[in-house]
Design a protein around this motif. Structure first.
Motif, PDB file in Angstrom:
ATOM      1  N   TYR A  10     -20.953   0.680 -26.058  1.00  0.00           N
ATOM      2  CA  TYR A  10     -22.042  -0.171 -26.522  1.00  0.00           C
ATOM      3  C   TYR A  10     -23.393   0.366 -26.030  1.00  0.00           C
ATOM      4  O   TYR A  10     -24.368   0.416 -26.793  1.00  0.00           O
TER       5      TYR A  10
ATOM      6  N   LYS B 188     -21.237 -11.052 -20.047  1.00  0.00           N
ATOM      7  CA  LYS B 188     -21.779 -12.406 -20.129  1.00  0.00           C
ATOM      8  C   LYS B 188     -20.947 -13.349 -19.273  1.00  0.00           C
ATOM      9  O   LYS B 188     -19.720 -13.198 -19.176  1.00  0.00           O
TER      10      LYS B 188
ATOM     11  N   TYR C 218     -17.678 -14.965 -20.615  1.00  0.00           N
ATOM     12  CA  TYR C 218     -16.519 -14.065 -20.693  1.00  0.00           C
ATOM     13  C   TYR C 218     -15.969 -13.785 -19.298  1.00  0.00           C
ATOM     14  O   TYR C 218     -14.754 -13.727 -19.109  1.00  0.00           O
TER      15      TYR C 218
ATOM     16  N   TRP D  78     -12.120  -9.254 -28.149  1.00  0.00           N
ATOM     17  CA  TRP D  78     -13.500  -9.184 -27.653  1.00  0.00           C
ATOM     18  C   TRP D  78     -14.255  -8.026 -28.294  1.00  0.00           C
ATOM     19  O   TRP D  78     -13.907  -6.868 -28.091  1.00  0.00           O
ATOM     20  N   ARG D  79     -15.328  -8.355 -28.999  1.00  0.00           N
ATOM     21  CA  ARG D  79     -16.199  -7.345 -29.623  1.00  0.00           C
ATOM     22  C   ARG D  79     -17.271  -6.930 -28.620  1.00  0.00           C
ATOM     23  O   ARG D  79     -17.921  -7.784 -28.017  1.00  0.00           O
TER      24      ARG D  79
ATOM     25  N   LYS E   2     -20.192  -5.907 -28.929  1.00  0.00           N
ATOM     26  CA  LYS E   2     -21.545  -6.388 -29.217  1.00  0.00           C
ATOM     27  C   LYS E   2     -21.724  -7.852 -28.835  1.00  0.00           C
ATOM     28  O   LYS E   2     -22.845  -8.337 -28.743  1.00  0.00           O
ATOM     29  N   ASP E   3     -20.629  -8.559 -28.602  1.00  0.00           N
ATOM     30  CA  ASP E   3     -20.694  -9.992 -28.274  1.00  0.00           C
ATOM     31  C   ASP E   3     -20.574 -10.293 -26.789  1.00  0.00           C
ATOM     32  O   ASP E   3     -21.034 -11.344 -26.336  1.00  0.00           O
TER      33      ASP E   3
ATOM     34  N   GLU F 209     -24.610  -8.614 -22.140  1.00  0.00           N
ATOM     35  CA  GLU F 209     -26.014  -8.985 -22.290  1.00  0.00           C
ATOM     36  C   GLU F 209     -26.865  -8.017 -21.494  1.00  0.00           C
ATOM     37  O   GLU F 209     -26.425  -7.428 -20.512  1.00  0.00           O
TER      38      GLU F 209
END
Length: 182
Positions: free
Chosen positions: A64, A134, A137, A173-174, A176-177, A180
């Motif tokens: 990412y 995040k 998660y 779990w992606r 991009k999600d 942060e």
């Protein structure tokens, strides 16, 4: 140090190449997250020696960060805040594989904070980016792990279920999600 001398051109997607529990998962994860994440995940898990959640998180974050910074593998300096105590330090293995910022290349530094965490800083010549998992998660992960410990202790069943949990998170779990910017 950019180089593209990979040994494997394409990952084997045929289920016969994977262990029984991974055979149905790997092709789904690769289809959902792309062959590049699949390549790094498989290589990281082989390097790491077992299917682990934190190693997979390192792969997802490293890839990412490369996407956000628009760089190829081998073009980043990485500072990890995961320390060197398992299980969180397993994150470092995934980071190294996905970014090619390895200890051998001298492109990764592991900081030993008071509270190790799934967080890293990625730098190019002109940009720096810091990412962390995040909190929702992280809390879900900690909750699932604590439930397994309460149920099994640290016996074989615990490790079997941690493996299944890691595979579930790999698919669900992606990248991009789940991260942060800090």
């Amino acid at each position: 140090m950019l180089h593209h001398n990979h040994i494997i051109k394409h990952l084997p997607l045929n289920a016969e190449y994977y262990n029984d529990d991974i055979a149905p998962i790997a092709p789904m994860a690769i289809e959902r997250h792309g062959e590049q994440e699949g390549r790094y995940a498989v290589l990281s898990l082989e390097l790491h020696g077992h299917v682990g959640i934190y190693s997979l998180l390192g792969v997802k974050m490293g890839l990412y960060a490369r996407e956000l910074l628009g760089v190829e593998a081998g073009a980043l300096r990485v500072v990890s805040y995961a320390g060197s105590t398992p299980p969180i330090s397993c994150f470092n293995d995934g980071l190294q594989v996905a970014t090619e910022a390895t200890l051998g290349h001298g492109l990764i530094e592991v900081v030993h904070p008071f509270s190790p965490r799934v967080e890293a800083e990625f730098s190019t010549h002109n940009n720096t980016l810091r990412l962390r998992l995040k909190s929702e998660y992280d809390q879900l992960l900690q909750h699932e792990i604590e439930e397994l410990k309460a149920l099994y202790g640290l016996g074989k069943e615990y490790w079997d279920d941690v493996r299944l949990l890691a595979l579930r998170f790999w698919v669900e779990w992606r990248r991009k999600d789940i991260f942060e910017r800090v």
